[in-house]
Design a protein around this motif. Structure first.
Motif, PDB file in Angstrom:
ATOM      1  N   HIS A   1       0.858  -1.181   0.000  1.00 25.48           N
ATOM      2  CA  HIS A   1       0.000   0.000   0.000  1.00 25.48           C
ATOM      3  C   HIS A   1       0.891   1.227   0.000  1.00 25.48           C
ATOM      4  O   HIS A   1       2.122   1.118   0.033  1.00 25.48           O
ATOM      5  CB  HIS A   1      -0.950   0.007   1.206  1.00 25.48           C
ATOM      6  CG  HIS A   1      -0.245   0.021   2.519  1.00 25.48           C
ATOM      7  ND1 HIS A   1       0.384   1.131   3.024  1.00 25.48           N
ATOM      8  CD2 HIS A   1      -0.052  -0.972   3.430  1.00 25.48           C
ATOM      9  CE1 HIS A   1       0.929   0.855   4.178  1.00 25.48           C
ATOM     10  NE2 HIS A   1       0.681  -0.435   4.462  1.00 25.48           N
ATOM     11  N   LYS A   2       0.292   2.390  -0.041  1.00 27.41           N
ATOM     12  CA  LYS A   2       1.042   3.656  -0.033  1.00 27.41           C
ATOM     13  C   LYS A   2       0.259   4.648   0.821  1.00 27.41           C
ATOM     14  O   LYS A   2      -0.211   5.670   0.336  1.00 27.41           O
ATOM     15  CB  LYS A   2       1.200   4.151  -1.475  1.00 27.41           C
ATOM     16  CG  LYS A   2       2.204   5.239  -1.666  1.00 27.41           C
ATOM     17  CD  LYS A   2       3.595   4.669  -1.720  1.00 27.41           C
ATOM     18  CE  LYS A   2       4.553   5.723  -2.234  1.00 27.41           C
ATOM     19  NZ  LYS A   2       5.856   5.199  -2.484  1.00 27.41           N
ATOM     20  N   VAL A   3       0.093   4.311   2.100  1.00 28.83           N
ATOM     21  CA  VAL A   3      -0.701   5.141   3.000  1.00 28.83           C
ATOM     22  C   VAL A   3      -0.167   6.571   3.020  1.00 28.83           C
ATOM     23  O   VAL A   3       1.027   6.806   3.108  1.00 28.83           O
ATOM     24  CB  VAL A   3      -0.698   4.566   4.432  1.00 28.83           C
ATOM     25  CG1 VAL A   3      -1.308   5.550   5.416  1.00 28.83           C
ATOM     26  CG2 VAL A   3      -1.469   3.277   4.474  1.00 28.83           C
ATOM     27  N   SER A   4      -1.094   7.507   2.923  1.00 22.64           N
ATOM     28  CA  SER A   4      -0.759   8.921   3.033  1.00 22.64           C
ATOM     29  C   SER A   4      -1.480   9.478   4.255  1.00 22.64           C
ATOM     30  O   SER A   4      -2.710   9.457   4.316  1.00 22.64           O
ATOM     31  CB  SER A   4      -1.201   9.684   1.784  1.00 22.64           C
ATOM     32  OG  SER A   4      -1.104  11.078   1.999  1.00 22.64           O
ATOM     33  N   SER A   5      -0.712   9.983   5.191  1.00 22.03           N
ATOM     34  CA  SER A   5      -1.308  10.538   6.400  1.00 22.03           C
ATOM     35  C   SER A   5      -2.098  11.815   6.098  1.00 22.03           C
ATOM     36  O   SER A   5      -2.899  12.256   6.914  1.00 22.03           O
ATOM     37  CB  SER A   5      -0.226  10.816   7.438  1.00 22.03           C
ATOM     38  OG  SER A   5       0.713  11.748   6.935  1.00 22.03           O
ATOM     39  N   GLU A   6      -1.884  12.394   4.937  1.00 21.61           N
ATOM     40  CA  GLU A   6      -2.564  13.634   4.575  1.00 21.61           C
ATOM     41  C   GLU A   6      -3.924  13.406   3.911  1.00 21.61           C
ATOM     42  O   GLU A   6      -4.656  14.358   3.651  1.00 21.61           O
ATOM     43  CB  GLU A   6      -1.656  14.455   3.657  1.00 21.61           C
ATOM     44  CG  GLU A   6      -0.361  14.858   4.346  1.00 21.61           C
ATOM     45  CD  GLU A   6       0.613  15.547   3.401  1.00 21.61           C
ATOM     46  OE1 GLU A   6       0.162  16.319   2.541  1.00 21.61           O
ATOM     47  OE2 GLU A   6       1.814  15.285   3.535  1.00 21.61           O
TER      48      GLU A   6
ATOM     49  N   LEU B   1      -9.455  11.678  -5.082  1.00 23.77           N
ATOM     50  CA  LEU B   1      -8.053  11.805  -4.674  1.00 23.77           C
ATOM     51  C   LEU B   1      -7.367  10.510  -5.086  1.00 23.77           C
ATOM     52  O   LEU B   1      -7.687   9.445  -4.556  1.00 23.77           O
ATOM     53  CB  LEU B   1      -7.928  11.968  -3.157  1.00 23.77           C
ATOM     54  CG  LEU B   1      -8.319  13.297  -2.566  1.00 23.77           C
ATOM     55  CD1 LEU B   1      -8.341  13.207  -1.047  1.00 23.77           C
ATOM     56  CD2 LEU B   1      -7.353  14.379  -3.016  1.00 23.77           C
ATOM     57  N   LEU B   2      -6.455  10.615  -6.045  1.00 23.20           N
ATOM     58  CA  LEU B   2      -5.890   9.412  -6.631  1.00 23.20           C
ATOM     59  C   LEU B   2      -4.371   9.346  -6.488  1.00 23.20           C
ATOM     60  O   LEU B   2      -3.706  10.362  -6.301  1.00 23.20           O
ATOM     61  CB  LEU B   2      -6.271   9.331  -8.110  1.00 23.20           C
ATOM     62  CG  LEU B   2      -7.765   9.329  -8.423  1.00 23.20           C
ATOM     63  CD1 LEU B   2      -7.994   9.232  -9.920  1.00 23.20           C
ATOM     64  CD2 LEU B   2      -8.499   8.213  -7.698  1.00 23.20           C
ATOM     65  N   MET B   3      -3.845   8.126  -6.615  1.00 21.47           N
ATOM     66  CA  MET B   3      -2.415   7.861  -6.486  1.00 21.47           C
ATOM     67  C   MET B   3      -1.636   8.541  -7.605  1.00 21.47           C
ATOM     68  O   MET B   3      -1.867   8.269  -8.768  1.00 21.47           O
ATOM     69  CB  MET B   3      -2.191   6.350  -6.525  1.00 21.47           C
ATOM     70  CG  MET B   3      -0.762   5.928  -6.385  1.00 21.47           C
ATOM     71  SD  MET B   3      -0.136   6.334  -4.762  1.00 21.47           S
ATOM     72  CE  MET B   3       1.606   6.290  -5.109  1.00 21.47           C
ATOM     73  N   PRO B   4      -0.716   9.428  -7.263  1.00 17.36           N
ATOM     74  CA  PRO B   4       0.073  10.118  -8.288  1.00 17.36           C
ATOM     75  C   PRO B   4       0.898   9.155  -9.147  1.00 17.36           C
ATOM     76  O   PRO B   4       1.320   8.102  -8.677  1.00 17.36           O
ATOM     77  CB  PRO B   4       1.001  11.024  -7.479  1.00 17.36           C
ATOM     78  CG  PRO B   4       0.340  11.182  -6.158  1.00 17.36           C
ATOM     79  CD  PRO B   4      -0.386   9.882  -5.920  1.00 17.36           C
ATOM     80  N   ARG B   5       1.091   9.527 -10.386  1.00 18.62           N
ATOM     81  CA  ARG B   5       1.992   8.885 -11.341  1.00 18.62           C
ATOM     82  C   ARG B   5       1.527   7.525 -11.846  1.00 18.62           C
ATOM     83  O   ARG B   5       2.138   6.938 -12.721  1.00 18.62           O
ATOM     84  CB  ARG B   5       3.415   8.789 -10.760  1.00 18.62           C
ATOM     85  CG  ARG B   5       3.999  10.129 -10.376  1.00 18.62           C
ATOM     86  CD  ARG B   5       5.308  10.032  -9.630  1.00 18.62           C
ATOM     87  NE  ARG B   5       5.237   9.321  -8.366  1.00 18.62           N
ATOM     88  CZ  ARG B   5       4.807   9.853  -7.210  1.00 18.62           C
ATOM     89  NH1 ARG B   5       4.423  11.103  -7.149  1.00 18.62           N
ATOM     90  NH2 ARG B   5       4.782   9.128  -6.104  1.00 18.62           N
ATOM     91  N   SER B   6       0.463   7.004 -11.332  1.00 23.01           N
ATOM     92  CA  SER B   6      -0.043   5.680 -11.692  1.00 23.01           C
ATOM     93  C   SER B   6      -0.618   5.678 -13.112  1.00 23.01           C
ATOM     94  O   SER B   6      -1.241   6.649 -13.532  1.00 23.01           O
ATOM     95  CB  SER B   6      -1.141   5.297 -10.694  1.00 23.01           C
ATOM     96  OG  SER B   6      -1.997   4.315 -11.212  1.00 23.01           O
TER      97      SER B   6
ATOM     98  N   ALA C   1      -3.215  12.704  -4.827  1.00 22.98           N
ATOM     99  CA  ALA C   1      -3.215  12.691  -3.366  1.00 22.98           C
ATOM    100  C   ALA C   1      -1.967  13.374  -2.830  1.00 22.98           C
ATOM    101  O   ALA C   1      -0.882  13.184  -3.360  1.00 22.98           O
ATOM    102  CB  ALA C   1      -3.289  11.249  -2.876  1.00 22.98           C
ATOM    103  N   PRO C   2      -2.113  14.153  -1.784  1.00 21.12           N
ATOM    104  CA  PRO C   2      -0.949  14.805  -1.175  1.00 21.12           C
ATOM    105  C   PRO C   2      -0.133  13.810  -0.360  1.00 21.12           C
ATOM    106  O   PRO C   2      -0.648  12.794   0.100  1.00 21.12           O
ATOM    107  CB  PRO C   2      -1.582  15.857  -0.265  1.00 21.12           C
ATOM    108  CG  PRO C   2      -2.919  15.278   0.104  1.00 21.12           C
ATOM    109  CD  PRO C   2      -3.362  14.499  -1.107  1.00 21.12           C
ATOM    110  N   GLY C   3       1.136  14.102  -0.221  1.00 25.92           N
ATOM    111  CA  GLY C   3       1.975  13.333   0.683  1.00 25.92           C
ATOM    112  C   GLY C   3       2.525  12.033   0.145  1.00 25.92           C
ATOM    113  O   GLY C   3       3.092  11.253   0.894  1.00 25.92           O
ATOM    114  N   VAL C   4       2.362  11.758  -1.147  1.00 27.25           N
ATOM    115  CA  VAL C   4       2.932  10.527  -1.723  1.00 27.25           C
ATOM    116  C   VAL C   4       3.760  10.830  -2.951  1.00 27.25           C
ATOM    117  O   VAL C   4       3.595  11.793  -3.606  1.00 27.25           O
ATOM    118  CB  VAL C   4       1.854   9.476  -2.091  1.00 27.25           C
ATOM    119  CG1 VAL C   4       1.369   8.761  -0.868  1.00 27.25           C
ATOM    120  CG2 VAL C   4       0.722  10.077  -2.856  1.00 27.25           C
TER     121      VAL C   4
END
Length: 149
Positions: free
Chosen positions: A21-26, A103-108, A146-149
């Motif tokens: 996973h790629k949890v983002s606290s933000e 809010l989606l996973m960047p660069r995917s 999504a921020p923070g990733v």
């Protein structure tokens, strides 16, 4: 309550290509108290976890939707159909929940917004959107990385 579509990997679901996973606290702050609808288009499109890494070849997600580009994995296997099917399922989930934003996973190659990998598997980014991000945008759902990733 208003809802927002969020890439499932950003909330701890181990659905990324590498089985992590790629949890983002933000994410919680970015979701702004809205109901969160978790979704992984690649899994919904029938791809396993883990799976081979995939990138967009010949353009971005808009080009894939227009039939001018493809999604291939690092062995050359064409997985375009699975990515398009997953994008359609993400759109249906977003519509069903009344989401107006994602809010989606960047660069995917599915979820990227504004920048995606160039198809060379060399870590090079180019301007563009993933397949799901492109389909959501075309249907009036605002997409933010999504921020923070």
């Amino acid at each position: 309550m208003e809802a927002i579509l969020v890439s499932a990997c950003l909330r701890g679901v181990p659905c990324r290509f590498d089985g992590r996973h790629k949890v983002s606290s933000e994410i919680e702050e970015a979701a702004g108290g809205r109901e969160v609808v978790l979704f992984c288009p690649e899994v919904a499109g029938g791809l396993p976890t883990p799976r081979r890494p995939a990138e967009l070849v010949g353009g971005d997600g808009h080009d894939v939707l227009d039939g001018a580009a493809r999604v291939v994995d690092d062995t050359g296997l064409d997985v375009t159909a699975e990515f398009v099917d997953g994008a359609r399922r993400a759109l249906a989930a977003a519509r069903n929940a009344g989401c107006t934003e994602a809010l989606l996973m960047p660069r995917s190659p599915s979820c990227g917004r504004g920048a995606v990998y160039d198809g060379s598997f060399a870590g090079k980014l180019v301007p563009g959107d993933g397949v799901t991000a492109a389909l959501l945008e075309r249907n009036g759902i605002a997409v933010r990385p999504a921020p923070g990733v």
